[in-house]
Design a protein around this motif. Structure first.
Motif, PDB file in Angstrom:
ATOM      1  N   GLU A  16       1.124  -0.758   0.431  1.00 50.07           N
ATOM      2  CA  GLU A  16      -0.281   0.398  -0.079  1.00 50.07           C
ATOM      3  C   GLU A  16       1.253   0.555   0.057  1.00 50.07           C
ATOM      4  O   GLU A  16       1.660   1.157   0.773  1.00 50.07           O
ATOM      5  N   LEU A  17       0.243   2.664  -0.719  1.00 51.15           N
ATOM      6  CA  LEU A  17       1.291   3.064  -0.651  1.00 51.15           C
ATOM      7  C   LEU A  17       0.551   4.552  -0.404  1.00 51.15           C
ATOM      8  O   LEU A  17      -0.729   4.450  -1.322  1.00 51.15           O
ATOM      9  N   THR A  18       1.254   5.144   0.660  1.00 55.87           N
ATOM     10  CA  THR A  18       0.567   6.587   1.089  1.00 55.87           C
ATOM     11  C   THR A  18       1.106   7.397   0.461  1.00 55.87           C
ATOM     12  O   THR A  18       2.628   7.373   0.446  1.00 55.87           O
ATOM     13  N   GLN A  19       0.632   8.664  -0.036  1.00 52.89           N
ATOM     14  CA  GLN A  19       0.959   9.726   0.449  1.00 52.89           C
ATOM     15  C   GLN A  19       0.140  10.911   1.572  1.00 52.89           C
ATOM     16  O   GLN A  19      -0.527  10.829   1.539  1.00 52.89           O
ATOM     17  N   ARG A  20       1.587  11.460   1.857  1.00 56.98           N
ATOM     18  CA  ARG A  20       1.169  12.644   2.814  1.00 56.98           C
ATOM     19  C   ARG A  20       1.272  14.022   2.295  1.00 56.98           C
ATOM     20  O   ARG A  20       2.854  14.287   1.629  1.00 56.98           O
ATOM     21  N   ILE A  21       0.782  15.320   2.753  1.00 53.33           N
ATOM     22  CA  ILE A  21       0.862  16.697   3.095  1.00 53.33           C
ATOM     23  C   ILE A  21       0.882  16.864   3.855  1.00 53.33           C
ATOM     24  O   ILE A  21      -0.229  16.995   4.359  1.00 53.33           O
ATOM     25  N   ARG A  22       1.771  17.691   4.800  1.00 53.94           N
ATOM     26  CA  ARG A  22       1.484  18.474   6.026  1.00 53.94           C
ATOM     27  C   ARG A  22       1.414  20.357   5.646  1.00 53.94           C
ATOM     28  O   ARG A  22       2.839  19.787   5.436  1.00 53.94           O
ATOM     29  N   ILE A  23       0.522  20.592   5.747  1.00 53.99           N
ATOM     30  CA  ILE A  23       0.720  22.526   5.736  1.00 53.99           C
ATOM     31  C   ILE A  23       0.349  22.759   6.930  1.00 53.99           C
ATOM     32  O   ILE A  23      -0.775  22.412   7.651  1.00 53.99           O
ATOM     33  N   GLU A  46       1.205  13.152  -9.417  1.00 57.07           N
ATOM     34  CA  GLU A  46       1.955  13.229 -10.028  1.00 57.07           C
ATOM     35  C   GLU A  46       3.269  12.161  -9.615  1.00 57.07           C
ATOM     36  O   GLU A  46       3.310  10.868 -10.646  1.00 57.07           O
ATOM     37  N   GLU A  47       3.652  12.034  -8.435  1.00 57.28           N
ATOM     38  CA  GLU A  47       4.820  11.426  -8.556  1.00 57.28           C
ATOM     39  C   GLU A  47       4.569  10.168  -7.242  1.00 57.28           C
ATOM     40  O   GLU A  47       4.835   9.146  -7.584  1.00 57.28           O
ATOM     41  N   GLY A  48       3.168  10.323  -6.933  1.00 60.97           N
ATOM     42  CA  GLY A  48       2.459   8.495  -6.812  1.00 60.97           C
ATOM     43  C   GLY A  48       1.848   8.142  -7.975  1.00 60.97           C
ATOM     44  O   GLY A  48       2.693   6.825  -7.772  1.00 60.97           O
ATOM     45  N   GLU A  49       1.472   8.721  -8.802  1.00 63.04           N
ATOM     46  CA  GLU A  49       1.090   8.015 -10.299  1.00 63.04           C
ATOM     47  C   GLU A  49       2.902   7.417 -10.942  1.00 63.04           C
ATOM     48  O   GLU A  49       2.744   6.261 -10.728  1.00 63.04           O
ATOM     49  N   ASN A  50       3.330   8.354 -10.684  1.00 66.66           N
ATOM     50  CA  ASN A  50       5.617   7.522 -11.357  1.00 66.66           C
ATOM     51  C   ASN A  50       5.652   6.037 -10.074  1.00 66.66           C
ATOM     52  O   ASN A  50       5.895   5.251 -10.858  1.00 66.66           O
ATOM     53  N   LEU A  51       5.892   6.500  -9.072  1.00 61.81           N
ATOM     54  CA  LEU A  51       6.284   5.610  -7.994  1.00 61.81           C
ATOM     55  C   LEU A  51       5.091   4.066  -8.092  1.00 61.81           C
ATOM     56  O   LEU A  51       5.981   3.127  -8.165  1.00 61.81           O
ATOM     57  N   LYS A  52       3.663   4.468  -8.557  1.00 56.80           N
ATOM     58  CA  LYS A  52       2.910   3.064  -7.914  1.00 56.80           C
ATOM     59  C   LYS A  52       3.344   2.451  -9.721  1.00 56.80           C
ATOM     60  O   LYS A  52       4.060   1.614  -9.947  1.00 56.80           O
ATOM     61  N   ARG A  53       3.615   3.487 -10.978  1.00 61.60           N
ATOM     62  CA  ARG A  53       3.784   2.573 -12.587  1.00 61.60           C
ATOM     63  C   ARG A  53       5.306   1.250 -11.949  1.00 61.60           C
ATOM     64  O   ARG A  53       5.683   0.728 -12.593  1.00 61.60           O
ATOM     65  N   ILE A  54       5.937   2.323 -10.820  1.00 66.35           N
ATOM     66  CA  ILE A  54       7.503   1.655 -11.250  1.00 66.35           C
ATOM     67  C   ILE A  54       7.465   0.499 -10.089  1.00 66.35           C
ATOM     68  O   ILE A  54       8.344   0.046 -10.314  1.00 66.35           O
ATOM     69  N   LEU A  55       6.450   0.446  -8.915  1.00 62.28           N
ATOM     70  CA  LEU A  55       6.439  -0.623  -8.001  1.00 62.28           C
ATOM     71  C   LEU A  55       6.045  -1.441  -8.967  1.00 62.28           C
ATOM     72  O   LEU A  55       6.262  -2.894  -8.106  1.00 62.28           O
ATOM     73  N   GLU A  56       4.988  -1.238  -9.724  1.00 63.31           N
ATOM     74  CA  GLU A  56       4.627  -2.135 -10.361  1.00 63.31           C
ATOM     75  C   GLU A  56       4.936  -2.439 -11.393  1.00 63.31           C
ATOM     76  O   GLU A  56       4.504  -4.339 -11.970  1.00 63.31           O
ATOM     77  N   ARG A  57       5.731  -2.156 -12.119  1.00 62.17           N
ATOM     78  CA  ARG A  57       6.865  -3.017 -13.586  1.00 62.17           C
ATOM     79  C   ARG A  57       7.535  -4.022 -12.924  1.00 62.17           C
ATOM     80  O   ARG A  57       7.645  -5.072 -13.314  1.00 62.17           O
ATOM     81  N   GLY A  58       8.197  -3.918 -11.531  1.00 66.35           N
ATOM     82  CA  GLY A  58       8.240  -4.973 -10.265  1.00 66.35           C
ATOM     83  C   GLY A  58      10.384  -5.070 -10.710  1.00 66.35           C
ATOM     84  O   GLY A  58      10.813  -4.252 -12.122  1.00 66.35           O
ATOM     85  N   PRO A  59      10.766  -5.628 -10.497  1.00 60.35           N
ATOM     86  CA  PRO A  59      12.221  -5.977 -10.752  1.00 60.35           C
ATOM     87  C   PRO A  59      12.697  -6.126 -12.123  1.00 60.35           C
ATOM     88  O   PRO A  59      11.577  -6.848 -12.513  1.00 60.35           O
TER      89      PRO A  59
END
Length: 59
Positions: A16-23, A46-59
């Motif tokens: 599970e990928l969680t992103q947080r913004i604290r302001i 955008e960064e969450g989508e990029n990271l998800k794509r990288i993680l789903e691609r696998g090694p």
């Protein structure tokens, strides 16, 4: 400045990928800086989508 973080937590079916913004600002500060905060939200999405794509691609 906002604090931005990503957390990856293992789950039985994958992870599970969680992103947080604290302001830390009040309503007037949020209103005055709304464009900047919107830019941060867009960047996080955008960064969450990029990271998800990288993680789903696998090694």
């Amino acid at each position: 400045m906002p604090h931005i973080s990503f957390t990856i937590s293992p789950r039985p079916e994958g992870c599970e990928l969680t992103q947080r913004i604290r302001i830390r600002t009040g309503p007037i500060g949020a209103w005055l800086n709304r464009r900047e905060f919107d830019a941060v939200r867009t960047h996080m999405r955008e960064e969450g989508e990029n990271l998800k794509r990288i993680l789903e691609r696998g090694p």
